[in-house]
Design an enzyme around this catalytic site. Structure first.
Site, PDB file in Angstrom:
ATOM      1  N   GLY A  89       0.866  -1.021   0.139  1.00  0.00           N
ATOM      2  CA  GLY A  89       0.061   0.162  -0.616  1.00  0.00           C
ATOM      3  C   GLY A  89       0.454   1.199   0.275  1.00  0.00           C
ATOM      4  O   GLY A  89       1.660   1.074   0.349  1.00  0.00           O
ATOM      5  N   GLY A  92      -0.608   8.993   1.500  1.00  0.00           N
ATOM      6  CA  GLY A  92      -0.352  10.114   1.484  1.00  0.00           C
ATOM      7  C   GLY A  92       1.021  10.207   2.723  1.00  0.00           C
ATOM      8  O   GLY A  92       2.129  10.563   2.480  1.00  0.00           O
ATOM      9  N   LYS A 110       5.315   0.574   7.982  1.00  0.00           N
ATOM     10  CA  LYS A 110       5.243   1.617   7.010  1.00  0.00           C
ATOM     11  C   LYS A 110       6.180   2.750   7.430  1.00  0.00           C
ATOM     12  O   LYS A 110       6.812   2.837   8.003  1.00  0.00           O
ATOM     13  CB  LYS A 110       4.197   2.361   7.644  1.00  0.00           C
ATOM     14  CG  LYS A 110       3.428   3.928   6.978  1.00  0.00           C
ATOM     15  CD  LYS A 110       2.303   4.118   7.043  1.00  0.00           C
ATOM     16  CE  LYS A 110       1.088   4.895   5.964  1.00  0.00           C
ATOM     17  NZ  LYS A 110      -0.304   5.104   6.241  1.00  0.00           N
ATOM     18  N   ASP A 208      -8.013  11.326   8.758  1.00  0.00           N
ATOM     19  CA  ASP A 208      -8.441  10.908   7.123  1.00  0.00           C
ATOM     20  C   ASP A 208      -8.852   9.325   6.788  1.00  0.00           C
ATOM     21  O   ASP A 208      -8.224   8.516   6.602  1.00  0.00           O
ATOM     22  CB  ASP A 208      -6.261  10.418   7.094  1.00  0.00           C
ATOM     23  CG  ASP A 208      -6.627  10.199   5.729  1.00  0.00           C
ATOM     24  OD1 ASP A 208      -7.190  10.131   4.418  1.00  0.00           O
ATOM     25  OD2 ASP A 208      -5.386   9.862   5.352  1.00  0.00           O
TER      26      ASP A 208
END
Length: 411
Positions: A89, A92, A110, A208
């Site tokens: 994935g 932003g 991440k 978000d």
């Protein structure tokens, strides 16, 4: 006579570290001596002592905080040097890779792309706070890496990817998402947000909420991801949901137009999410056949008393009255006036119980229609029961009076 070994104050060779210890006389049996026995004396740089050196390099914060620190080398190894085949994935805030750490556990790694103004200690303090925010509907934060300029978060890995891919993607199988699964996803996300907004000492506004940030485990239990990023980065960091183009389908008007970020912005985004789950349509990617966005279409069908036409045809058998109630709850969440939107605990109640909703309090949605104008308010027809109140709270239940809602900033 037993052989003996005298250890002197050590020194360092390239590739190994010898211990600096006082002169010591040690006797041992020769037969019991192996290379493993000597490993505590001369250590390769990749041995366990490296973890301590890494922890010490950031001032001993590792021992002060309830977090797990990973070295960059360990995460690089876990992801096969961040191989693009392990990429699962991108958002932003950074790219996510699937990895396997030393104990065999699969994780989501991440690599943050946004630059934080915080120093290492401040960054880890926020991580420590977030790591203690635990709920069945929030993705578990396992640890992080703050080595050199790297800022990397390590999360639990969820087998069924994101809701965006599983239900709304081009290669998805919406027929697998029965109403039982979809309703459980709606309620689970609502409970996770209610926890972030109302049940922790320092409330968190996610800012978000969207389908790609809702992850699904092997049993399709939803977990909100990236819930701590609003704390980790300053408000002026640009990421995908603060740019109107691209994700306008999720942005509350007051947030997009004026930067007013409160719990109500999350609630608006959640309402959009429910409409997506019920209709099987992506609000941020799709324009319907009649050139209307999903929110606009939902309000039009509500006024025409044809909300059942919004329901995903692939849904199969479903309790129509309950599904229509979910759509109405979503419409309450996306009202143009932020103060009229319900709180997340109220949303949980409306979704999980067959409560009669006071539709006289419902007003038209607010949205940004980038395809017709750069910023336009909700279309409110002459038949709309729109009220021009931007400050009064909404009495959504016919039998329940909602508590006073205090708007709060995410910090």
């Amino acid at each position: 006579m037993l052989p003996s070994l005298v250890l002197f104050i050590g020194y360092e060779h390239p590739g190994e570290i010898c211990l600096n210890i006082p002169v010591l006389h040690v006797e041992f049996h020769k037969a019991a001596t192996t290379s493993e026995d000597m490993s505590w004396c001369c250590l390769p740089r990749r041995a366990k002592k490296q973890e301590n050196a890494y922890s010490n390099s950031i001032g001993g914060i590792y021992s002060e905080k309830n977090i797990r620190l990973f070295s960059y080398a360990e995460l690089r190894s876990a992801t096969d040097n961040f191989n693009r085949t392990n990429k699962v994935g991108r958002g932003g805030f950074g790219t996510v890779y699937k990895g396997t750490i030393r104990n065999g556990r699969e994780v989501a790694v991440k690599v943050l792309s946004a630059e934080s103004r915080q120093g290492i200690r401040e960054f880890l303090t926020e991580i420590d706070v977030i790591s203690n925010v635990k709920h069945p509907n929030l993705v578990e934060l396992i640890g992080c890496c703050v080595e050199a300029n790297n800022r990397i978060l390590v999360y639990e890995y969820l087998q069924n990817s994101s809701l965006d891919r599983a239900l709304l993607g081009y290669n998805s199988e919406p027929a697998d998402f029965t109403w039982s699964i979809r309703s459980a996803i709606c309620i689970g996300v609502a409970r996770g947000l209610a926890y972030l907004h109302e049940e922790i000492a320092s409330p968190i506004v996610h800012r978000d909420i969207k389908a790609s940030n809702i992850l699904l485990d092997k049993n399709y239990i939803p977990k909100i991801g990236d819930f701590g990023l609003a704390k980790l980065f300053p408000d002026n960091v640009t990421h995908i949901s603060t740019r109107v183009a691209g994700t306008t389908g999720y942005l509350a008007p007051e947030y997009a137009w004026h930067g007013q970020l409160t719990k109500k912005a999350d609630i608006y985004s959640f309402g959009v999410l429910v409409l997506e789950i019920v209709s099987g349509t992506s609000s941020s990617r799709s324009i319907l056949a009649d050139d209307k966005i999903l929110l606009e279409k939902a309000w039009e069908l509500y006024e025409a008393k044809k909300l059942n036409e919004l329901i995903d045809p692939a849904l199969g058998d479903y309790p129509e009255e309950e599904v229509v109630r979910y759509i109405k709850v979503a419409l309450f969440c996306i009202q143009a006036a932020a103060a009229r939107r319900p709180s997340m605990p109220q949303v949980v109640t409306m979704l999980s119980k067959p409560i009669r909703i006071n539709e006289r309090e419902l007003t038209a949605p607010g949205y940004i229609h980038e395809y017709r104008s750069t910023a336009s308010k909700a279309n409110t027809s002459s038949h709309s029961r729109s009220k021009n109140s931007a400050s009064e709270d909404s009495n959504m239940f016919s039998t329940v009076v909602p508590p006073t809602v205090t708007e709060m900033s995410p910090r």
